[in-house]
Design an enzyme around this catalytic site. Structure first.
Site, PDB file in Angstrom:
ATOM      1  N   ASP A  22       0.818  -1.210   0.000  1.00  0.00           N
ATOM      2  CA  ASP A  22       0.000   0.000   0.000  1.00  0.00           C
ATOM      3  C   ASP A  22       0.857   1.267   0.000  1.00  0.00           C
ATOM      4  O   ASP A  22       0.515   2.250  -0.651  1.00  0.00           O
ATOM      5  CB  ASP A  22      -0.933  -0.003   1.204  1.00  0.00           C
ATOM      6  CG  ASP A  22      -2.043  -1.027   1.073  1.00  0.00           C
ATOM      7  OD1 ASP A  22      -2.249  -1.560  -0.036  1.00  0.00           O
ATOM      8  OD2 ASP A  22      -2.713  -1.300   2.086  1.00  0.00           O
ATOM      9  N   GLY A  23       1.983   1.248   0.713  1.00  0.00           N
ATOM     10  CA  GLY A  23       2.865   2.414   0.749  1.00  0.00           C
ATOM     11  C   GLY A  23       3.399   2.755  -0.630  1.00  0.00           C
ATOM     12  O   GLY A  23       3.466   3.929  -1.012  1.00  0.00           O
ATOM     13  N   ASN A  82      -4.375   9.005   0.967  1.00  0.00           N
ATOM     14  CA  ASN A  82      -5.016   8.342   2.089  1.00  0.00           C
ATOM     15  C   ASN A  82      -4.968   9.169   3.370  1.00  0.00           C
ATOM     16  O   ASN A  82      -5.980   9.324   4.038  1.00  0.00           O
ATOM     17  CB  ASN A  82      -4.340   6.987   2.307  1.00  0.00           C
ATOM     18  CG  ASN A  82      -5.169   6.026   3.097  1.00  0.00           C
ATOM     19  OD1 ASN A  82      -6.381   6.013   2.959  1.00  0.00           O
ATOM     20  ND2 ASN A  82      -4.517   5.245   3.906  1.00  0.00           N
ATOM     21  N   ASP A  83      -3.800   9.636   3.743  1.00  0.00           N
ATOM     22  CA  ASP A  83      -3.660  10.413   4.964  1.00  0.00           C
ATOM     23  C   ASP A  83      -2.428  11.293   4.890  1.00  0.00           C
ATOM     24  O   ASP A  83      -1.592  11.118   4.022  1.00  0.00           O
ATOM     25  CB  ASP A  83      -3.586   9.512   6.208  1.00  0.00           C
ATOM     26  CG  ASP A  83      -2.397   8.551   6.201  1.00  0.00           C
ATOM     27  OD1 ASP A  83      -1.593   8.596   5.251  1.00  0.00           O
ATOM     28  OD2 ASP A  83      -2.271   7.765   7.131  1.00  0.00           O
TER      29      ASP A  83
END
Length: 154
Positions: free
Chosen positions: A74-75, A148-149
């Site tokens: 995901d990163g 995402n954040d």
């Protein structure tokens, strides 16, 4: 096969030589279909795949690729999404890690699922981007977009 994607970029987990086999397998599969394959320059140098494929920066991928396939976790997908956001290049994530909330194609079925995408058998998910900036005394000292954040620390 009729395909709306003619040039496919492959982006691997940052400085991860263990993705070399997966990148090479996918690159050869795509080339066998007559598609143009770009290997992201960091991926090419960390995997040794600098010969036989076109090596491209994220900016070149943004202007030339019709699809970017991200092999990692995901990163890696989040990083690629931020770097390619301004270019509106669609991304597909192949999970090379453990969980993979965003990279939803498992490595075991990667060729099959990428083949389905190339045959226009997929559902597109549009994601919003967060626009973040850090101000100090009213002056912008940092600006970014994120998928995402956003984490701010000292």
């Amino acid at each position: 096969m009729t395909c709306e994607f003619k040039t496919i970029a492959l982006i691997g987990k940052y400085q991860s030589p263990e993705v070399a086999e997966a990148v090479l397998r996918l690159a050869n599969y795509l080339r066998g279909l007559g598609l143009n394959v770009l290997i992201e320059q960091g991926t090419a140098s960390s995997t040794g795949l600098t010969a036989g494929f076109s090596v491209a920066s994220h900016e070149e991928i943004g202007t030339r690729a019709d699809l970017a396939v991200v092999l990692g976790g995901d990163g890696t997908l989040l990083n690629s999404a931020c770097r390619l956001a301004a270019y509106d290049v669609p991304l597909a994530g192949v999970n090379q890690g453990r969980l993979g909330f965003l990279t939803d194609i498992s490595r075991e079925v990667a060729l099959e699922k990428i083949g389905e995408i190339l045959q226009v058998r997929y559902t597109e998910e549009a994601r919003i981007l967060l626009d973040a900036e850090v101000l100090r005394n009213g002056q912008r000292v940092f600006h970014t977009v994120a998928l995402n954040d956003v984490v701010v620390n000292k």
